[in-house]
Every structure is written in C-alpha cells, then in structure tokens.
Design an enzyme around this catalytic site. Sequence first.
Site, PDB file in Angstrom:
ATOM      1  N   ARG A  15     -36.233 -10.525 -32.737  1.00 49.59           N
ATOM      2  CA  ARG A  15     -36.576 -10.029 -32.013  1.00 49.59           C
ATOM      3  C   ARG A  15     -36.444  -8.454 -32.335  1.00 49.59           C
ATOM      4  O   ARG A  15     -35.752  -8.167 -33.164  1.00 49.59           O
ATOM      5  CB  ARG A  15     -35.958 -10.269 -30.273  1.00 49.59           C
ATOM      6  CG  ARG A  15     -35.336 -10.051 -30.715  1.00 49.59           C
ATOM      7  CD  ARG A  15     -34.761  -9.653 -28.679  1.00 49.59           C
ATOM      8  NE  ARG A  15     -33.531  -8.756 -28.263  1.00 49.59           N
ATOM      9  CZ  ARG A  15     -33.463  -9.444 -27.795  1.00 49.59           C
ATOM     10  NH1 ARG A  15     -32.191 -10.734 -27.042  1.00 49.59           N
ATOM     11  NH2 ARG A  15     -31.661  -8.150 -26.842  1.00 49.59           N
ATOM     12  N   GLY A  16     -37.740  -7.866 -31.740  1.00 54.06           N
ATOM     13  CA  GLY A  16     -37.860  -6.808 -31.997  1.00 54.06           C
ATOM     14  C   GLY A  16     -37.354  -6.038 -33.064  1.00 54.06           C
ATOM     15  O   GLY A  16     -38.445  -6.667 -34.162  1.00 54.06           O
ATOM     16  N   ASN A  87     -29.728  -4.259 -38.919  1.00 53.82           N
ATOM     17  CA  ASN A  87     -30.485  -3.953 -38.079  1.00 53.82           C
ATOM     18  C   ASN A  87     -30.058  -4.459 -36.313  1.00 53.82           C
ATOM     19  O   ASN A  87     -30.573  -3.553 -36.073  1.00 53.82           O
ATOM     20  CB  ASN A  87     -31.842  -4.444 -38.226  1.00 53.82           C
ATOM     21  CG  ASN A  87     -32.529  -4.654 -36.710  1.00 53.82           C
ATOM     22  OD1 ASN A  87     -33.054  -3.663 -36.319  1.00 53.82           O
ATOM     23  ND2 ASN A  87     -32.362  -5.643 -36.047  1.00 53.82           N
ATOM     24  N   TYR A 153     -22.981   4.413 -27.800  1.00 55.97           N
ATOM     25  CA  TYR A 153     -23.730   3.971 -29.211  1.00 55.97           C
ATOM     26  C   TYR A 153     -24.380   5.193 -29.621  1.00 55.97           C
ATOM     27  O   TYR A 153     -24.255   4.832 -31.118  1.00 55.97           O
ATOM     28  CB  TYR A 153     -24.919   3.533 -28.030  1.00 55.97           C
ATOM     29  CG  TYR A 153     -26.720   3.356 -28.818  1.00 55.97           C
ATOM     30  CD1 TYR A 153     -26.452   2.325 -29.179  1.00 55.97           C
ATOM     31  CD2 TYR A 153     -27.517   4.061 -29.031  1.00 55.97           C
ATOM     32  CE1 TYR A 153     -28.103   1.961 -29.246  1.00 55.97           C
ATOM     33  CE2 TYR A 153     -28.941   4.286 -29.483  1.00 55.97           C
ATOM     34  CZ  TYR A 153     -28.321   2.383 -30.048  1.00 55.97           C
ATOM     35  OH  TYR A 153     -29.908   2.803 -31.129  1.00 55.97           O
ATOM     36  N   ILE A 186     -38.676   3.181 -29.463  1.00 51.19           N
ATOM     37  CA  ILE A 186     -39.794   2.359 -30.343  1.00 51.19           C
ATOM     38  C   ILE A 186     -40.267   1.109 -28.987  1.00 51.19           C
ATOM     39  O   ILE A 186     -39.651   0.677 -28.644  1.00 51.19           O
ATOM     40  CB  ILE A 186     -39.445   1.165 -31.537  1.00 51.19           C
ATOM     41  CG1 ILE A 186     -38.598   2.395 -32.384  1.00 51.19           C
ATOM     42  CG2 ILE A 186     -40.107   0.327 -32.693  1.00 51.19           C
ATOM     43  CD1 ILE A 186     -40.083   3.326 -33.221  1.00 51.19           C
TER      44      ILE A 186
HETATM   45  N1  LIG Z   1     -35.881  -0.219 -30.096  1.00 55.25           N
HETATM   46  C1  LIG Z   1     -35.676   1.335 -29.825  1.00 55.25           C
HETATM   47  O1  LIG Z   1     -36.795   2.293 -29.421  1.00 55.25           O
HETATM   48  C2  LIG Z   1     -34.405   1.691 -31.117  1.00 55.25           C
HETATM   49  C3  LIG Z   1     -34.867   3.324 -31.662  1.00 55.25           C
HETATM   50  C4  LIG Z   1     -33.396   3.482 -32.184  1.00 55.25           C
HETATM   51  C5  LIG Z   1     -32.331   2.268 -32.406  1.00 55.25           C
HETATM   52  N2  LIG Z   1     -32.897   1.526 -31.875  1.00 55.25           N
HETATM   53  C6  LIG Z   1     -31.704  -0.088 -33.304  1.00 55.25           C
HETATM   54  O2  LIG Z   1     -32.633  -1.129 -33.855  1.00 55.25           O
HETATM   55  C7  LIG Z   1     -32.095  -2.346 -33.605  1.00 55.25           C
HETATM   56  C8  LIG Z   1     -33.211  -2.518 -33.635  1.00 55.25           C
HETATM   57  O3  LIG Z   1     -33.045  -3.121 -32.556  1.00 55.25           O
HETATM   58  P1  LIG Z   1     -34.584  -3.527 -31.306  1.00 55.25           P
HETATM   59  O4  LIG Z   1     -35.850  -2.487 -30.109  1.00 55.25           O
HETATM   60  O5  LIG Z   1     -35.107  -4.189 -32.069  1.00 55.25           O
HETATM   61  O6  LIG Z   1     -33.008  -4.448 -30.473  1.00 55.25           O
HETATM   62  P2  LIG Z   1     -33.422  -5.428 -29.639  1.00 55.25           P
HETATM   63  O7  LIG Z   1     -32.434  -5.745 -28.069  1.00 55.25           O
HETATM   64  O8  LIG Z   1     -34.407  -6.026 -29.803  1.00 55.25           O
HETATM   65  O9  LIG Z   1     -33.222  -6.572 -31.441  1.00 55.25           O
HETATM   66  C9  LIG Z   1     -31.585  -6.239 -31.541  1.00 55.25           C
HETATM   67  C10 LIG Z   1     -30.891  -7.828 -32.267  1.00 55.25           C
HETATM   68  O10 LIG Z   1     -29.791  -8.247 -32.556  1.00 55.25           O
HETATM   69  C11 LIG Z   1     -29.218  -9.245 -32.023  1.00 55.25           C
HETATM   70  N3  LIG Z   1     -27.720  -9.183 -31.908  1.00 55.25           N
HETATM   71  C12 LIG Z   1     -27.143  -8.368 -30.576  1.00 55.25           C
HETATM   72  N4  LIG Z   1     -25.842  -8.435 -31.478  1.00 55.25           N
HETATM   73  C13 LIG Z   1     -26.161  -8.987 -32.150  1.00 55.25           C
HETATM   74  C14 LIG Z   1     -24.510 -10.160 -33.476  1.00 55.25           C
HETATM   75  N5  LIG Z   1     -23.102  -8.931 -32.038  1.00 55.25           N
HETATM   76  N6  LIG Z   1     -24.829  -9.794 -34.591  1.00 55.25           N
HETATM   77  C15 LIG Z   1     -26.134 -10.364 -34.405  1.00 55.25           C
HETATM   78  N7  LIG Z   1     -27.051  -9.811 -34.150  1.00 55.25           N
HETATM   79  C16 LIG Z   1     -26.785  -9.490 -33.059  1.00 55.25           C
HETATM   80  C17 LIG Z   1     -29.846 -10.041 -30.391  1.00 55.25           C
HETATM   81  O11 LIG Z   1     -29.668 -11.384 -30.677  1.00 55.25           O
HETATM   82  C18 LIG Z   1     -31.484  -9.050 -30.803  1.00 55.25           C
HETATM   83  O12 LIG Z   1     -32.283 -10.234 -31.901  1.00 55.25           O
HETATM   84  C19 LIG Z   1     -30.981  -1.964 -33.285  1.00 55.25           C
HETATM   85  O13 LIG Z   1     -30.059  -1.633 -34.019  1.00 55.25           O
HETATM   86  C20 LIG Z   1     -30.850  -0.384 -32.457  1.00 55.25           C
HETATM   87  O14 LIG Z   1     -29.925   0.339 -31.567  1.00 55.25           O
HETATM   88  C21 LIG Z   1     -33.735   0.207 -31.682  1.00 55.25           C
END
Ligand SMILES: NC(=O)c1ccc[n+]([C@@H]2O[C@H](COP(=O)([O-])OP(=O)(O)OC[C@H]3O[C@@H](n4cnc5c(N)ncnc54)[C@H](O)[C@@H]3O)[C@@H](O)[C@H]2O)c1
Length: 261
Positions: A15-16, A87, A153, A186
């Site tokens: 996702r995401g 990611n 984090y 995001i």
């Molecule tokens: N969304 C934001 O605003 C934002 C901002 C800065 C950085 N990020 C980074 O971007 C990345 C994705 O963020 P997102 O918002 O899409 O998050 P999200 O929570 O929607 O998706 C993260 C995905 O990682 C998977 N995941 C979690 N732990 C795992 C593990 N141990 N092994 C394998 N998969 C695992 C989850 O099941 C999920 O599908 C992350 O690293 C997050 O820290 C996100």
Amino acid sequence: MSLAGKVALVTGAARGIGQACALALARAGADVALLDVADCSAAAAEVAATGRRVAVAGGDVSSAEDVERAVARARAELGPILCLVNNAGIVDNIAPLARMRPEAWERELAVNLTGAFLMTRAAVPDMVAAGWGRIVIISSVAARGGLFNQAAYAASKCGLIGLTHTTALEHARHGITANVVLPGMIATPKVQAMPPAILEHVHAATPARRLGRPEEVAALVAFLCSEGAGFINGAEIDIDGGGRLNTLVLGSQRELGRPPG
Ligand SMILES: NC(=O)c1ccc[n+]([C@@H]2O[C@H](COP(=O)([O-])OP(=O)(O)OC[C@H]3O[C@@H](n4cnc5c(N)ncnc54)[C@H](O)[C@@H]3O)[C@@H](O)[C@H]2O)c1
C-alpha cells in the site's frame, strides 16, 4: 525512461508509497517483485494490468531469513534484481524520549534501518554481477529535523542516510547507484486518516500548502532507477513541497506581522 528488461523489488509494496512505486516502475517497463508482511494482491493486480510480470514475495524485512527467502523467490520467478526500493517502514512508537520503551525503539530500528541493510546486502550481488544497479532508500524529512515523540523513527531515518552514502561509495565502481529520498507528509490512506487538526497544521507549515502525493514520490523513485540517473549517486533528495524551508518562511511572515495564510 525505459526500465524494460529490468527486475525491480519494492519493499512495503502492499500500500501507500510502496504500492505507487511498484506501479510507476512497472509503467516504466520493469518486472516487479513485491515484498511485504501484508497482503499484496491489490498492488500485484495493478502491476499485472500494465502487462509486466509480477512476483509476490512475502516476508518481514527485519528478518534475515525472510529477506534471503524473498529475494531468492523474486530472483527465481523474475530474474536478477537490478533495482531495489527500500521503502518498508513503521512509525508505531509514539512516546517522549524519556518514556520510550527500549523494545519499541529496537523494533523500529530493526524494520526501518536493519531491514534496508538486509535487503541491500541480499540484492547487491545481482547488481555487481550485472555491472549495473539502482538502490533507492525511502527516508523522511524527520531525518533532518527530528520529530517530537518519534526519536526511534527519526534516528532510523537518519541512519538510512549513512547506509545510502556507504552503499554508494562501495558500489559506484560496479555501476550501482544508491540514493536516499526524504519525503515530507505524503497523502497515503494512513496519513489521510490522521486527525484534521494535524493535517491543517501540516498544510499551514508547508509552502506548497498541500500534502505530497504517493505518485509524486514514485515518479522520483522511477527516475532514480532509470538509465538517465546514472550519475546521481549518494544524493539526499527532499520531496516536501518546500517544507524544509518553513522555519524561514514562517519566521519572515512573523517578522512582517502577517500570519501564514
Ligand atoms: N506517508 C508519509 O507521509 C511519509 C513521509 C515520510 C516518509 N515516509 C516513509 O515512506 C515509507 C512508506 O510510507 P507509507 O506512508 O506508504 O506507509 P504505509 O504504512 O502506508 O506502508 C508501509 C508498508 O510497509 C509494510 N511493512 C511494515 N513493516 C514491514 C516489515 N517488517 N516487512 C515488510 N513490510 C513491512 C506495511 O505492511 C505497509 O504495506 C515508509 O518508510 C515511511 O517511513 C512516509
């Protein structure tokens, strides 16, 4: 920006941002392996609809055994992995530093930082053998400024910058690049479900006056995986609508006696 004939692996692809990256890489021509602890069927269907091949390799990035198994499966189904997008990440541990439990700290570092190390270690031999590779690591603006109540984090995301720099140094001579992307907020479904007051604050503090879109991060990731990005190595790239500038922006507006509007 063709990635035809290349195999990409995206972690956290269910996702995401990870799902958007998988789709962008497939649209650029790559066959894509999806790694996640969650169900990847929606992301897999999107990739398959582009006409590219897709493999689902479940696993936990913090487990060396899971990572080895998932990478071996992806390689067996699609071929050598030449693009890796680290990611997967969690932000489960919200507490002031003084009350942060050591186990929670360790879990966040294990997934966010050790996971990227294990994945890179497992995938890089394919890239060395091919004399070509692309590694993109998703960090966060939290790596730069820290975040209240999210010491683990922020520390994990800062560690990813050191991992990226060292990977770039060690493997540039093999035709491999490693770059780190630092997103601001995001609009993934998880973020959009946050309390409106928090989202309003982020809007006000971001010069672009909006959140980023997963597709915008994915477009940057796909470019960094492309042939044309071959001389970008060890770079830290902010994608935050100018958010890192906000101290100055808000400060100067205060100086002028105008509230940010
Ligand atoms: N969304 C934001 O605003 C934002 C901002 C800065 C950085 N990020 C980074 O971007 C990345 C994705 O963020 P997102 O918002 O899409 O998050 P999200 O929570 O929607 O998706 C993260 C995905 O990682 C998977 N995941 C979690 N732990 C795992 C593990 N141990 N092994 C394998 N998969 C695992 C989850 O099941 C999920 O599908 C992350 O690293 C997050 O820290 C996100």
